[in-house]
Design a protein around this motif. Structure first.
Motif, PDB file in Angstrom:
ATOM      1  N   ASN A 186     -58.330  -2.784  83.080  1.00 45.56           N
ATOM      2  CA  ASN A 186     -57.484  -2.310  84.176  1.00 45.56           C
ATOM      3  C   ASN A 186     -57.446  -0.795  84.215  1.00 45.56           C
ATOM      4  OD1 ASN A 186     -56.546  -5.092  83.593  1.00 45.56           O
ATOM      5  ND2 ASN A 186     -54.987  -4.647  85.142  1.00 45.56           N
ATOM      6  N   PRO A 192     -50.631  -2.119  82.375  1.00 45.41           N
ATOM      7  CA  PRO A 192     -51.576  -3.063  81.794  1.00 45.41           C
ATOM      8  C   PRO A 192     -51.765  -2.939  80.281  1.00 45.41           C
ATOM      9  CG  PRO A 192     -52.769  -1.256  82.794  1.00 45.41           C
ATOM     10  CD  PRO A 192     -51.305  -0.996  83.027  1.00 45.41           C
ATOM     11  N   HIS A 216     -51.176  -6.799  84.996  1.00 45.60           N
ATOM     12  CA  HIS A 216     -50.577  -5.623  85.631  1.00 45.60           C
ATOM     13  C   HIS A 216     -49.125  -5.396  85.215  1.00 45.60           C
ATOM     14  CE1 HIS A 216     -53.804  -4.729  88.632  1.00 45.60           C
ATOM     15  NE2 HIS A 216     -54.121  -5.962  88.304  1.00 45.60           N
ATOM     16  N   ASP A 233     -54.782  -4.946  93.217  1.00 51.83           N
ATOM     17  CA  ASP A 233     -55.870  -5.900  93.416  1.00 51.83           C
ATOM     18  C   ASP A 233     -55.999  -6.341  94.880  1.00 51.83           C
ATOM     19  OD1 ASP A 233     -56.161  -5.672  90.710  1.00 51.83           O
ATOM     20  OD2 ASP A 233     -55.669  -7.754  90.242  1.00 51.83           O
ATOM     21  N   HIS A 236     -58.801  -2.276  89.284  1.00 51.12           N
ATOM     22  CA  HIS A 236     -59.939  -2.474  88.382  1.00 51.12           C
ATOM     23  C   HIS A 236     -61.159  -1.803  89.000  1.00 51.12           C
ATOM     24  CE1 HIS A 236     -57.697  -5.866  86.461  1.00 51.12           C
ATOM     25  NE2 HIS A 236     -57.326  -6.123  87.716  1.00 51.12           N
TER      26      HIS A 236
END
Length: 214
Positions: A27, A44, A71, A158, A199
């Motif tokens: 992450n 993370p 997360h 994300d 990411h």
């Protein structure tokens, strides 16, 4: 002098678990602030890795893009170390409870609710920068991106990656909802806005809009 607000970056590796499956993931750690204070975006895997990016600065808030465990797992531990509130959209409670459980006392919950349009300011005086929460459901029901126009960037967790939208197909996710969120809330940002993802590498709004034919 506190200096100008900047974006600092690190990474942390660990696991992501949902629907009975576990994956190794790395992450991004994003910290936005000046020399004196900052906000941390997501928490993370490793508190020490996060604190390594924070340095000696005061943490004003821990802003969570969503509550998948990779997360948010370290958010309570980070809160204890830096004495800052955790901010999360309330629609993420089912996912949050998969990792942190439910406590009637509320001690295991986050501290402040995020909603579309909520702002958090970091820095001081003319150098202060405002981050605005954009509710972008789809990858998760309470997923939020943080737009920082003064820095020319948006933090998407994300929701949007280099190469397209985030993953769907797991519990609490929905592809049409995600694509609608991206088109409505992100593709209206300037094309040269830098996308700092949860990411992987950065991209731009313009590049991703072109991929999706927006």
């Amino acid at each position: 002098m506190a200096g100008a607000v900047r974006v600092d970056h690190g990474t942390a590796a660990g696991t992501f678990s949902l629907d009975g499956e576990t994956f190794e993931v790395e992450n991004n750690i994003w910290v936005v602030g000046d020399d004196d204070e900052c906000v941390v975006i997501d928490a993370p895997h490793d508190v020490e890795a996060i604190l390594g990016v924070v340095g000696a600065r005061r943490v004003k808030a821990i802003l969570l893009t969503h509550a998948h465990d990779d997360h948010c797992r370290m958010a309570p531990a980070l809160r204890e170390r830096v004495t800052a509130p955790i901010m999360l959209h309330p629609d993420e409670r089912p996912l949050w409870e998969l990792t942190h459980g439910d406590a009637e006392t509320g001690e295991h919950l986050w501290d402040l609710d995020l909603a579309d349009g909520v702002t958090v300011t970091v820095g001081s005086g003319d150098d202060a920068v405002t981050l605005t929460a954009l509710h972008t459901p789809g990858h998760a029901p309470g997923a939020v991106c943080f737009s920082a126009p003064a820095l020319g960037c948006v933090f998407t967790g994300d929701t949007l990656f280099h190469g397209g939208p985030g993953a769907t197909g797991r519990s609490f996710s929905d592809r049409p909802t995600l694509e609608a969120s991206i088109r409505a809330k992100l593709f209206g940002l300037p094309a040269d806005t830098v996308v700092h993802t949860g990411h992987g590498e950065d991209t731009t709004i313009g590049a991703e809009a072109e991929l999706l034919g927006a």
